[in-house]
Design a protein around this motif. Sequence first.
Motif: not given
Lengths: 114, 113
Positions: A26-32, A43-52, A54-63
């Motif tokens: 609820h912060l008006g941010h552009n990245a999640m 902490l393991e980063l799994m996914f990054v989204y910028s303006l909807e 996906r900009v990063e996917n750290n080799s996360v299993p497809s499940r």
Amino acid sequence: ETGVTQTPRHLVMGMTNKKSLKCEQHLGHNAMYWYKQSAKKPLELMFVYSLEERVENNSVPSRFSPECPNSSHLFLHLHTLQPEDSALYLCASSQDPGGGGEQFFGPGTRLTVL
Amino acid sequence: AQSVTQPDIHITVSEGASLELRCNYSYGATPYLFWYVQSPGQGLQLLLKYFSGDTLVQGIKGFEAEFKRSQSSFNLRKPSVHWSDAAEYFCAVALSGYSTLTFGKGTMLLVSP
């Protein structure tokens, strides 16, 4: 609601179930972000989204399948998980993608896979 | 690849005593540096951050951290610990303003009466 919210807070699922985690900012941010927090591990980063997008996917299993329908909502769809996937899943958001700005975290979903 | 080391898994401090939590990073250039705190059942909250300039950074809740380039360290300090400071503390680094965060494994702070 303010900040970053996550539902459910606790989830128990069998290995053959399909479930989804929801995050809303609820912060008006552009990245999640999705992070996985396991005991005794960083902490393991799994996914990054910028303006909807996906900009990063750290080799996360497809499940694990993320979805970002708009800049305020982020989902993590789960299917055929393994017991080692049990962890705290944290959602975060920031004004812009990357670590230069502060990331605001939700309280997390505690996932247990039986 | 950059890495973050928090050498202490647990630290116990008496209430009212001073606190120092250690953080070392491995990277050739000066990264962006952060300290986050996580209370039980909660997400992470930013305590303070360092990008450039004065190497002593003030944060929320009376915390401060000092960047020492020669030691690749960014230690967190508080002069007098309160029982409400009991939590897990995470150091994190980013290579630049547009790179993602790398976290240390965390240090659990216990406060004794």
